[in-house]
Motif scaffolding. Structure first.
Motif, PDB file in Angstrom:
ATOM      1  N   GLN A  21       0.867  -1.169   0.000  1.00 13.73           N
ATOM      2  CA  GLN A  21       0.000   0.000   0.000  1.00 13.73           C
ATOM      3  C   GLN A  21       0.903   1.217   0.000  1.00 13.73           C
ATOM      4  O   GLN A  21       1.933   1.239   0.661  1.00 13.73           O
ATOM      5  CB  GLN A  21      -0.880   0.041   1.242  1.00 13.73           C
ATOM      6  CG  GLN A  21      -1.922  -1.030   1.270  1.00 13.73           C
ATOM      7  CD  GLN A  21      -2.847  -0.848   2.460  1.00 13.73           C
ATOM      8  OE1 GLN A  21      -2.865   0.173   3.126  1.00 13.73           O
ATOM      9  NE2 GLN A  21      -3.634  -1.878   2.736  1.00 13.73           N
ATOM     10  N   PHE A  22       0.520   2.233  -0.748  1.00  8.24           N
ATOM     11  CA  PHE A  22       1.326   3.441  -0.798  1.00  8.24           C
ATOM     12  C   PHE A  22       0.435   4.624  -1.131  1.00  8.24           C
ATOM     13  O   PHE A  22      -0.727   4.473  -1.481  1.00  8.24           O
ATOM     14  CB  PHE A  22       2.468   3.320  -1.818  1.00  8.24           C
ATOM     15  CG  PHE A  22       2.001   3.023  -3.214  1.00  8.24           C
ATOM     16  CD1 PHE A  22       1.814   4.048  -4.125  1.00  8.24           C
ATOM     17  CD2 PHE A  22       1.759   1.717  -3.623  1.00  8.24           C
ATOM     18  CE1 PHE A  22       1.377   3.785  -5.417  1.00  8.24           C
ATOM     19  CE2 PHE A  22       1.326   1.442  -4.913  1.00  8.24           C
ATOM     20  CZ  PHE A  22       1.137   2.471  -5.813  1.00  8.24           C
ATOM     21  N   CYS A  23       0.988   5.801  -0.985  1.00  5.72           N
ATOM     22  CA  CYS A  23       0.262   7.028  -1.248  1.00  5.72           C
ATOM     23  C   CYS A  23       0.736   7.604  -2.576  1.00  5.72           C
ATOM     24  O   CYS A  23       1.932   7.764  -2.791  1.00  5.72           O
ATOM     25  CB  CYS A  23       0.517   8.018  -0.116  1.00  5.72           C
ATOM     26  SG  CYS A  23      -0.447   9.496  -0.247  1.00  5.72           S
ATOM     27  N   ARG A  24      -0.207   7.906  -3.435  1.00  8.14           N
ATOM     28  CA  ARG A  24       0.100   8.556  -4.710  1.00  8.14           C
ATOM     29  C   ARG A  24      -0.185  10.042  -4.552  1.00  8.14           C
ATOM     30  O   ARG A  24      -1.247  10.431  -4.064  1.00  8.14           O
ATOM     31  CB  ARG A  24      -0.753   7.977  -5.823  1.00  8.14           C
ATOM     32  CG  ARG A  24      -0.496   8.605  -7.167  1.00  8.14           C
ATOM     33  CD  ARG A  24      -1.286   7.877  -8.259  1.00  8.14           C
ATOM     34  NE  ARG A  24      -1.113   8.551  -9.508  1.00  8.14           N
ATOM     35  CZ  ARG A  24      -2.065   9.235 -10.131  1.00  8.14           C
ATOM     36  NH1 ARG A  24      -3.269   9.290  -9.618  1.00  8.14           N
ATOM     37  NH2 ARG A  24      -1.827   9.836 -11.266  1.00  8.14           N
ATOM     38  N   ILE A  25       0.762  10.861  -4.941  1.00  2.67           N
ATOM     39  CA  ILE A  25       0.602  12.303  -4.836  1.00  2.67           C
ATOM     40  C   ILE A  25       0.439  12.872  -6.237  1.00  2.67           C
ATOM     41  O   ILE A  25       1.260  12.632  -7.116  1.00  2.67           O
ATOM     42  CB  ILE A  25       1.817  12.951  -4.148  1.00  2.67           C
ATOM     43  CG1 ILE A  25       2.031  12.319  -2.779  1.00  2.67           C
ATOM     44  CG2 ILE A  25       1.624  14.457  -4.044  1.00  2.67           C
ATOM     45  CD1 ILE A  25       3.330  12.717  -2.128  1.00  2.67           C
ATOM     46  N   GLN A  26      -0.639  13.612  -6.432  1.00  2.00           N
ATOM     47  CA  GLN A  26      -0.915  14.213  -7.736  1.00  2.00           C
ATOM     48  C   GLN A  26      -0.977  15.730  -7.556  1.00  2.00           C
ATOM     49  O   GLN A  26      -1.763  16.237  -6.751  1.00  2.00           O
ATOM     50  CB  GLN A  26      -2.239  13.684  -8.271  1.00  2.00           C
ATOM     51  CG  GLN A  26      -2.582  14.154  -9.639  1.00  2.00           C
ATOM     52  CD  GLN A  26      -3.822  13.481 -10.164  1.00  2.00           C
ATOM     53  OE1 GLN A  26      -4.397  12.588  -9.537  1.00  2.00           O
ATOM     54  NE2 GLN A  26      -4.265  13.894 -11.330  1.00  2.00           N
ATOM     55  N   ASN A  27      -0.129  16.436  -8.263  1.00  2.00           N
ATOM     56  CA  ASN A  27      -0.140  17.894  -8.216  1.00  2.00           C
ATOM     57  C   ASN A  27      -1.170  18.419  -9.201  1.00  2.00           C
ATOM     58  O   ASN A  27      -1.223  17.999 -10.347  1.00  2.00           O
ATOM     59  CB  ASN A  27       1.235  18.457  -8.542  1.00  2.00           C
ATOM     60  CG  ASN A  27       2.232  18.113  -7.468  1.00  2.00           C
ATOM     61  OD1 ASN A  27       1.926  18.198  -6.293  1.00  2.00           O
ATOM     62  ND2 ASN A  27       3.425  17.718  -7.856  1.00  2.00           N
TER      63      ASN A  27
END
Length: 55
Positions: A21-27
């Motif tokens: 599980q991981f966090c995706r960061i979208q600008n």
């Protein structure tokens, strides 16, 4: 008025695979008229949730 170049929106979403599980960061950029460059899935979901409560 706020200059669009001075605005930064980061959208964090949880991603899950079979092994991690991981966090995706979208600008998300804001143009000079206030429009957003992207609308990730569930980004504006809270607005819809509140509207459904009113109905």
């Amino acid at each position: 008025m706020i200059n669009a170049e001075n605005v930064n929106i980061s959208y964090f979403s949880r991603q899950t695979t079979e092994i991690e599980q991981f966090c995706r960061i979208q600008n998300i950029r804001v143009d000079r008229t206030g429009e957003l460059s992207d609308y990730p899935i569930d980004f504006m979901d809270e607005w819809n949730n509140q509207l459904l409560k009113l109905i």
